[in-house]
Design a protein around this motif. Structure first.
Motif, PDB file in Angstrom:
ATOM      1  N   ASN A   4      -8.800   5.506  30.539  1.00  0.00           N
ATOM      2  CA  ASN A   4      -9.375   5.563  29.196  1.00  0.00           C
ATOM      3  C   ASN A   4     -10.514   6.574  29.083  1.00  0.00           C
ATOM      4  O   ASN A   4     -11.205   6.601  28.074  1.00  0.00           O
ATOM      5  N   GLN A   5     -10.715   7.414  30.089  1.00  0.00           N
ATOM      6  CA  GLN A   5     -11.839   8.352  30.068  1.00  0.00           C
ATOM      7  C   GLN A   5     -11.741   9.313  28.895  1.00  0.00           C
ATOM      8  O   GLN A   5     -12.724   9.541  28.197  1.00  0.00           O
ATOM      9  N   PHE A  65     -23.378   8.871  27.865  1.00  0.00           N
ATOM     10  CA  PHE A  65     -22.102   8.158  27.920  1.00  0.00           C
ATOM     11  C   PHE A  65     -20.998   9.044  28.486  1.00  0.00           C
ATOM     12  O   PHE A  65     -20.127   8.575  29.216  1.00  0.00           O
ATOM     13  N   MET A  66     -21.035  10.327  28.163  1.00  0.00           N
ATOM     14  CA  MET A  66     -20.043  11.238  28.721  1.00  0.00           C
ATOM     15  C   MET A  66     -20.220  11.374  30.232  1.00  0.00           C
ATOM     16  O   MET A  66     -19.244  11.468  30.972  1.00  0.00           O
ATOM     17  N   PHE A  74     -12.651   7.589  25.641  1.00  0.00           N
ATOM     18  CA  PHE A  74     -14.086   7.374  25.487  1.00  0.00           C
ATOM     19  C   PHE A  74     -14.803   8.676  25.147  1.00  0.00           C
ATOM     20  O   PHE A  74     -15.677   8.696  24.289  1.00  0.00           O
ATOM     21  N   ASN A  75     -14.445   9.763  25.824  1.00  0.00           N
ATOM     22  CA  ASN A  75     -15.098  11.039  25.538  1.00  0.00           C
ATOM     23  C   ASN A  75     -14.842  11.483  24.112  1.00  0.00           C
ATOM     24  O   ASN A  75     -15.751  11.930  23.417  1.00  0.00           O
ATOM     25  N   PHE A 102     -16.326   7.629  36.270  1.00  0.00           N
ATOM     26  CA  PHE A 102     -15.113   6.836  36.465  1.00  0.00           C
ATOM     27  C   PHE A 102     -13.894   7.706  36.169  1.00  0.00           C
ATOM     28  O   PHE A 102     -13.159   7.463  35.224  1.00  0.00           O
ATOM     29  N   LYS A 103     -13.678   8.714  36.996  1.00  0.00           N
ATOM     30  CA  LYS A 103     -12.623   9.680  36.747  1.00  0.00           C
ATOM     31  C   LYS A 103     -11.236   9.066  36.803  1.00  0.00           C
ATOM     32  O   LYS A 103     -10.335   9.510  36.113  1.00  0.00           O
ATOM     33  N   SER A 135     -10.301   6.321  35.714  1.00  0.00           N
ATOM     34  CA  SER A 135     -10.025   5.443  34.585  1.00  0.00           C
ATOM     35  C   SER A 135      -9.080   6.133  33.614  1.00  0.00           C
ATOM     36  O   SER A 135      -9.224   7.306  33.301  1.00  0.00           O
ATOM     37  N   THR A 138     -18.867   8.070  31.782  1.00  0.00           N
ATOM     38  CA  THR A 138     -17.400   8.021  31.833  1.00  0.00           C
ATOM     39  C   THR A 138     -16.842   9.044  32.811  1.00  0.00           C
ATOM     40  O   THR A 138     -15.759   8.846  33.356  1.00  0.00           O
ATOM     41  N   ASP A 139     -17.580  10.131  33.074  1.00  0.00           N
ATOM     42  CA  ASP A 139     -17.149  11.103  34.075  1.00  0.00           C
ATOM     43  C   ASP A 139     -17.249  10.519  35.478  1.00  0.00           C
ATOM     44  O   ASP A 139     -16.524  10.932  36.376  1.00  0.00           O
TER      45      ASP A 139
END
Length: 140
Positions: free
Chosen positions: A41-42, A29-30, A45-46, A36-37, A39, A33-34
């Motif tokens: 909300n990154q 997941f990390m 999420f992390n 989608f830099k 974003s 989310t990486d």
């Protein structure tokens, strides 16, 4: 070995498999989310995934390590030793396969990842394959 000790070892290795599966999921997941830099909300999420993993790790520590300190050097049951060895082998081959696949098709990947992100991918692959192998072998 008594039957109770074998059951405790089976319980311990099952919890270990779920722990590594959870760790691999959090790492993956990390990585996602990486990707989608841009974003906003990154970071949320992390932090959320790290908190989730810490909660799972605390649960694992309470359930597995508190009652089974004698399993830190290895397992006594031959079947569980073989299961652990097979899971390590699966994790190694899966991780080497992913490294080889990235090496072969590395130029065709649309999103350029950094070395840190790719190391997280390799760790996630090893964790997911080890946990999935343990869970799959220990199904009843």
């Amino acid at each position: 070995m008594t039957n109770l000790e074998v059951k405790n070892e089976e319980k311990h290795i099952t919890l270990s498999g779920w722990f590594w599966l959870a760790l691999g999921t959090v790492l993956m997941f990390m990585v996602i989310t990486d990707a989608f830099k841009d974003s906003e909300n990154q970071q949320f999420f992390n932090i959320g995934f790290v908190v989730l993993f810490v909660g799972i790790a605390v649960f694992y520590k309470i359930k597995a390590f508190f009652n089974s300190k004698k399993y830190t050097d290895g397992y006594q049951d031959e079947f569980i030793k073989q299961m652990n060895h097979t899971a390590y082998r699966h994790a190694f081959y899966c991780t080497v396969g992913v490294i080889f696949a990235v090496w072969v098709i590395g130029d065709a990947i649309a999103i350029p990842f950094t070395h840190e992100t790719m190391s997280l991918v390799y760790l996630a692959t090893a964790s997911l394959s080890y946990g999935a192998s343990i869970i799959w072998q220990n199904r009843d």
